[in-house]
Design an enzyme around this catalytic site. Structure first.
Site, PDB file in Angstrom:
ATOM      1  N   ASP A  77     -27.480 -13.023 -27.426  1.00 57.88           N
ATOM      2  CA  ASP A  77     -26.562 -14.096 -27.036  1.00 57.88           C
ATOM      3  C   ASP A  77     -25.248 -14.038 -27.812  1.00 57.88           C
ATOM      4  O   ASP A  77     -25.172 -13.512 -28.929  1.00 57.88           O
ATOM      5  CB  ASP A  77     -27.207 -15.461 -27.283  1.00 57.88           C
ATOM      6  CG  ASP A  77     -28.266 -15.794 -26.242  1.00 57.88           C
ATOM      7  OD1 ASP A  77     -28.581 -14.913 -25.433  1.00 57.88           O
ATOM      8  OD2 ASP A  77     -28.767 -16.931 -26.264  1.00 57.88           O
ATOM      9  N   HIS A 229     -29.350 -12.335 -31.355  1.00 56.84           N
ATOM     10  CA  HIS A 229     -27.900 -12.552 -31.266  1.00 56.84           C
ATOM     11  C   HIS A 229     -27.159 -11.306 -31.731  1.00 56.84           C
ATOM     12  O   HIS A 229     -27.562 -10.669 -32.713  1.00 56.84           O
ATOM     13  CB  HIS A 229     -27.474 -13.748 -32.127  1.00 56.84           C
ATOM     14  CG  HIS A 229     -28.082 -15.053 -31.692  1.00 56.84           C
ATOM     15  ND1 HIS A 229     -29.362 -15.428 -32.039  1.00 56.84           N
ATOM     16  CD2 HIS A 229     -27.589 -16.068 -30.926  1.00 56.84           C
ATOM     17  CE1 HIS A 229     -29.639 -16.619 -31.526  1.00 56.84           C
ATOM     18  NE2 HIS A 229     -28.575 -17.024 -30.838  1.00 56.84           N
TER      19      HIS A 229
END
Length: 710
Positions: A77, A229
């Protein structure tokens, strides 16, 4: 039209900065995160189901999809990030693994090359909104905007559209509640599949490599969507964890696929063609230009800051040194000058001012002759002077040929070796001529600049010019005097040796800044040019923006002409070379380059006030203003001026500087395009007179007592 190009340039700069603020999540950021709510409206199949939710079919129940056993979908992300995304991609490539990257529009528009690499290497890209807000707080139109803008960025970056979506701040399916579920349903109607996660590495907390691996590993061979991430902070632990996690899970029989590969579904990517593709490319190109352009502006701002500090620092130090030097009790330029002086007054349509100008000279305590050169006036200027019947006042009439020609004509009629030049709208104090010529006691001095002061300073625009004259001109001249690079002898008050004028060919008509032109010529011929602070002249400054613009446009353009005319001095030897390598660069730097960049301070002030950090921006701007105020106060103290006019200094910095910027830009455009600027006559009121002078009676100028002109 004269304001059009500079205005377009300024608007373009503002638009560029706004676009940068837009793509850096600075214009409409929303960092609110909603706390958990009730789950009463969420179907049990969703809460108890898998991490992939398909609610695209409005006529059917939403589908909850689970990743098959021994399949892992790595999802990353908040990227792409220029530091961490390439490292993540390198590890994935090393182990032949595929992943799904949920990117934001802001990061995609800034780093499109990374999205292109993701797609080229077989990874899947999904939408993670444009600037990462909690969508449960947003309206339907804002949600749609967040998605469409990200798709625009994807189209420009990689030529694709994606049907995958991950909500910011999302978690497992069992965390869906009454606030987030309606958002998921609405997004489904827009054609998106929502992808949550089933194992959370919690790498954003940086718990350590082993803990990240432990959190990401599913139990009992289950398939999973793993949340990681590749942006949003230091992701070094994530990269290290991947280097262990990937081979370890592959050894345990897991494969790493994209979302659609793991589900056996068609690719989430749809090629974008036609106008949509070109709109995306245009957007990415504009963002790239804005980012690079803003970087250039920031660099320019650094240069401006350095130049401002350098200039003001030099002014303070050198003006202090100059003041101590010339104000010493025993200071003398040389032998006292008592010989008569020729005062030249070029005049074109100065009927409102000429009587006061000549009468102020009649009060001089130094012997003078006055030569008024009427340059083809059509308002009876010469008649007014002749009708005054004053001794030692001569009128020379000529056809209109311009100020330089008028001055050269006056020099030809001058009787004495020392020549003072002034404007027809200026008045002298009784001691002005005496103070102005004393530096000629030094035989090395060829020219002297006087202290020009604004007489009509009671209006706001007059007060601003008053500040500029005292601080920007006279404080500068003290500095330039010590550096021996005086750039300009003001047309309102200056003195020359006639022999020096003749050696350089007199006043040149090559430029519109004949005062700067002749001053540079004096330096190149080896003469010293100095500043006489006690020789004060009171001039009538423009009283409207239009007149001020016309005057400064001519000054600015003429200065550029003079610098270009004398450019060869940069490579010459002797006094000319010294001035060319020291004086010309400083003149260009302080009079052309620095003022051109100065509006960056105001642009970044506006930018900082809107996008932040607001408090630091205000403090920085106030710091610059305080520094300028200190310099201005010191200049006013040196000139023995009342500080009350400095009240308008902040407003001058905000408004007046912008006008000077427009003037300078217009001058650059005129110079670069080869345009020609003609002399423009300013309208005068004749309201200025020297402090303590005897008021002029208009009836006297009519000449009832006619005496022969001396």
């Amino acid at each position: 039209m004269r304001y059009l190009l500079p205005t377009f340039l300024l608007v373009g700069l503002v638009a560029m900065m706004l676009l940068r603020g837009y793509v850096h999540n600075e214009i409409i950021p929303d960092h609110r995160v909603r706390p958990p709510a009730s789950i009463s409206q969420v179907p049990d199949d969703i809460i108890e189901g898998g991490p992939v939710i398909d609610s695209r079919d409005k006529t059917a129940k939403p589908k909850s999809l689970t990743i098959p056993k021994h399949k892992l979908v790595l999802t990353f992300d908040d990227g792409p990030d220029p530091t961490w995304s390439p490292q993540v991609l390198d590890v994935l490539k090393k182990y032949g693994a595929h992943a799904t990257f949920f990117v934001t529009g802001t990061m995609t528009s800034q780093h499109p090359e990374l999205v292109r690499r993701m797609v080229a290497e077989g990874h899947e890209v999904g939408v993670h909104t444009f600037d990462h807000p909690d969508l449960s707080y947003q309206s339907a139109s804002r949600i749609k905007w967040e998605l469409s803008q990200t798709q625009l960025a994807l189209a420009g970056a990689a030529g694709i559209r994606s049907s995958l979506f991950r909500p910011p701040y999302s978690s497992f399916a069992d965390a869906m509640d009454n606030k987030s579920w309606p958002v998921t349903q609405y997004i489904g109607t827009l054609g998106y599949i929502t992808v949550l996660d089933s194992t959370d590495s919690e790498d954003w907390q940086r718990p350590g490599v082993s803990k990240i691996i432990e959190n990401a590993t599913p139990k009992h061979g289950d398939g999973a969507v793993v949340l990681m991430h590749d942006s949003g902070g230091d992701r070094s632990q994530t990269v290290k964890a991947l280097n262990t996690f990937l081979p370890q899970m592959q050894k345990d029989g897991y494969s790493f696929d994209t979302v659609t590969q793991a589900l056996g579904a068609p690719s989430a990517h749809t090629p974008v063609t036609g106008i949509d593709k070109w709109k995306g490319r245009a957007f990415i190109g504009a963002v790239s230009f804005a980012d690079r352009g803003t970087d250039v502006l920031i660099a320019g701002l650094s240069v401006v800051g350095f130049l401002v500090i350098l200039r003001f620092g030099l002014m303070l130090v050198l003006s202090f040194a100059h003041s101590r030097k010339v104000r010493r009790r025993r200071f003398r330029w040389g032998a006292r000058i008592t010989e008569p002086v020729s005062v030249l007054v070029p005049a074109y349509n100065e009927r409102e001012c000429i009587a006061k100008t000549v009468n102020s000279l009649m009060q001089s305590d130094h012997p003078i002759e006055v030569i008024v050169i009427d340059d083809g006036s059509t308002d009876g200027t010469a008649d007014i002077v002749e009708a005054m019947w004053l001794p030692n006042v001569h009128v020379v009439r000529q056809e209109n040929a311009g100020k330089p020609a008028a001055l050269n004509n006056g020099i030809a009629h001058a009787s004495y070796d020392l020549v003072v030049m002034m404007d027809g709208d200026t008045v002298f104090e009784p001691a002005t001529v005496r103070e102005l010529v004393q530096p000629f006691g030094d035989p090395r001095v060829g020219a002297v600049a006087g202290n020009a002061k604004v007489g009509n300073r009671n209006s706001l625009i007059g007060a601003w010019q008053h500040i500029e004259y005292v601080m920007g001109f006279n404080l500068d001249r003290r500095m330039y005097d010590l550096l021996q690079i005086m750039p300009t002898i003001p047309g309102a008050i200056g003195a020359f040796r006639r022999t020096a004028l003749e050696r350089v060919g007199g006043m040149s008509e090559d430029t519109l800044a004949e005062d700067t032109d002749i001053t540079i010529a004096m330096h190149r011929d080896g003469w010293r040019v100095v500043y006489a602070e006690k020789a004060r002249a009171w001039t009538e400054a423009p009283e409207s923006v239009q007149q001020l613009w016309s005057q400064r446009y001519r000054w600015s353009y003429g200065t550029m002409q003079a610098i270009w005319k004398h450019r060869r001095s940069f490579i010459e030897r002797g006094p000319s070379g010294r001035f060319g390598r020291v004086g010309l660069p400083l003149i260009a730097l302080f009079m052309i380059v620095a003022p051109l960049l100065a509006p960056l301070i105001d642009l970044f002030l506006i930018y900082g006030l809107i996008f932040g950090p607001t408090e630091k921006t205000i403090i920085a701007w106030l710091g610059v203003l305080a520094f300028q105020a200190i310099c201005a106060a010191y200049a006013f103290r040196l000139d023995k001026e009342r500080m009350v006019h400095l009240i308008s200094l902040p407003l001058q910095q905000v408004l007046y500087r912008q006008l000077m910027y427009v003037v300078l830009v217009q001058s650059w455009i005129t110079a670069l395009t080869g345009g020609r600027l003609r002399w423009q006559k300013l309208r005068r009121t004749g309201a200025v007179q020297a402090p303590g002078s005897i008021p002029t009676q208009r009836g006297h100028s009519a000449g009832a007592d006619r005496r022969p002109v001396g």
